[in-house]
Design an enzyme around this catalytic site. Structure first.
Site, mmCIF file in Angstrom:
data_model
loop_
_atom_site.group_PDB
_atom_site.id
_atom_site.type_symbol
_atom_site.label_atom_id
_atom_site.label_comp_id
_atom_site.label_asym_id
_atom_site.label_seq_id
_atom_site.Cartn_x
_atom_site.Cartn_y
_atom_site.Cartn_z
ATOM 1 N N CYS A 91 39.820 41.742 41.486
ATOM 2 C CA CYS A 91 40.286 41.727 42.533
ATOM 3 C C CYS A 91 39.601 42.745 43.590
ATOM 4 O O CYS A 91 39.626 42.311 44.781
ATOM 5 C CB CYS A 91 41.893 41.776 42.736
ATOM 6 S SG CYS A 91 42.368 43.418 41.734
ATOM 7 N N HIS A 178 46.589 46.205 42.542
ATOM 8 C CA HIS A 178 46.113 45.007 43.088
ATOM 9 C C HIS A 178 45.163 45.297 44.450
ATOM 10 O O HIS A 178 45.874 46.062 45.316
ATOM 11 C CB HIS A 178 46.980 43.663 43.366
ATOM 12 C CG HIS A 178 46.461 42.527 43.912
ATOM 13 N ND1 HIS A 178 45.472 41.825 43.229
ATOM 14 C CD2 HIS A 178 46.925 41.653 44.898
ATOM 15 C CE1 HIS A 178 45.208 40.722 43.943
ATOM 16 N NE2 HIS A 178 45.826 40.661 45.045
#
Length: 331
Positions: A91, A178
């Site tokens: 990510c 994230h």
């Protein structure tokens, strides 16, 4: 499926050198320690920001009809570079590419969007190949790109004990983090998150509006967490500050930025090596010296070490009862 992706740190030096190694020119990252719009505005031109946060595991994350803030823009998936995230640990690189590859097309990157970025031939070929594909296929193409994956993994911390590429979901422990991206594209502020079904529009936004509007969005997002949660990180993708220094003949700024780059190169070189063997040799040397000293030197040294570890463990247990401790964030 592609080979594995390792965890990389949310670090300005890591992300800057990662882009440089991919062939990108004239771009760097700066860490922001404040959510004040002026802190971002003074870095103009700003292409976008990368935000790292704790992934919520106690509630659904992926939206269906409507995100928690903003609106899904499914049509934007067709005209922008937006890819679904299809593999763990990717990510961070996916977030920075979400900004970068939307600044590489002159037909989209108008003057108000901080201009055009020279992404280099290899990334341009990747973008040209994938831009006509659906978002889920773009994600698979990104995950299977040897160029991008190998460059990403070259910045992972070296460890002889852990192979992150082989971890199974049921083996995960601890908190997960994230990365997502925010960027003004075509007059709209977009949130680009590969775990969502489409880009999220936060309304009209010029380059001049971006610092204020993106900070407002981030403030609302952070406000959804408990007040004790402080593990956030924000990096701005900006034009290489050495270019500004040369344009204004600012020798002091240029020298400062060159020193920063040298420090980044040194830190990134250290990340590529593990020092287990080195530490082992030092430990053997110290043990040999203590044994050679005779008497109780060795036992005294061991007992002193035990007392220090017990004290440290007690301090850590005490901190757990507070508001939280400083941690190194990765995603």
């Amino acid at each position: 499926m592609s080979g594995g992706w390792n965890t990389i740190e949310s670090d300005a030096g890591v992300f800057t050198d990662l882009l440089t190694n991919l062939g990108v020119k004239g771009v760097q990252f700066e860490e922001l320690l404040s959510l004040e719009p002026d802190a971002l505005a003074q870095l103009h031109p700003v292409y976008g920001v990368i935000f790292l946060f704790k992934y919520p595991t106690n509630e659904p994350y992926r939206g269906t009809d409507k995100p928690l803030d903003g609106t899904f823009d499914y049509d934007a998936s067709e005209r922008l570079f937006f890819a679904h995230q299809t593999i763990q640990n990717a990510c961070g690189t996916q977030a920075l590419l979400s900004v970068l590859l939307n600044k590489a097309d002159p037909s989209v990157s108008q003057e108000g969007d901080a201009g055009y970025i020279d992404i280099g031939d290899k990334l341009r070929d990747f973008r040209d190949f994938t831009i006509a594909l659906p978002a889920e296929i773009r994600g698979e193409a990104l995950s299977n790109s040897e160029l991008i994956r190998d460059t990403h993994n070259s910045f992972a911390r070296s460890s002889p004990f852990i192979d992150e590429t082989q971890r199974r979901p049921d083996e995960e422990d601890g908190d997960a983090f994230h990365f997502i991206a925010y960027s003004p594209i075509g007059g709209t502020l977009y949130e680009l998150d590969g775990l969502q079904p489409a880009p999220i529009s936060h309304g009209a936004c010029t380059q001049e509006d971006f610092p204020q509007k993106v900070m407002d969005v981030l403030q609302r997002r952070i406000a959804r967490y408990d007040a004790s949660e402080i593990r956030f990180n924000l990096l701005a993708m900006i034009r290489d500050l050495r270019i500004r220094a040369r344009e204004f003949a600012d020798e002091e700024l240029l020298a400062s930025e060159e020193r920063k780059r040298e420090a980044w190169r040194f830190e990134n070189a250290l990340r590529r090596h593990n020092f287990v063997g080195f530490a082992g040799e030092i430990l053997k040397g110290v043990v040999s010296a203590k044994l050679a000293a005779g008497g109780s030197a060795y036992d005294d040294w061991v007992n002193q070490g035990k007392k220090k570890m017990e004290k440290r463990a007690a301090e850590q247990r005490a901190r757990k009862g507070g508001e939280g401790e400083d941690v190194e964030m990765q995603g």
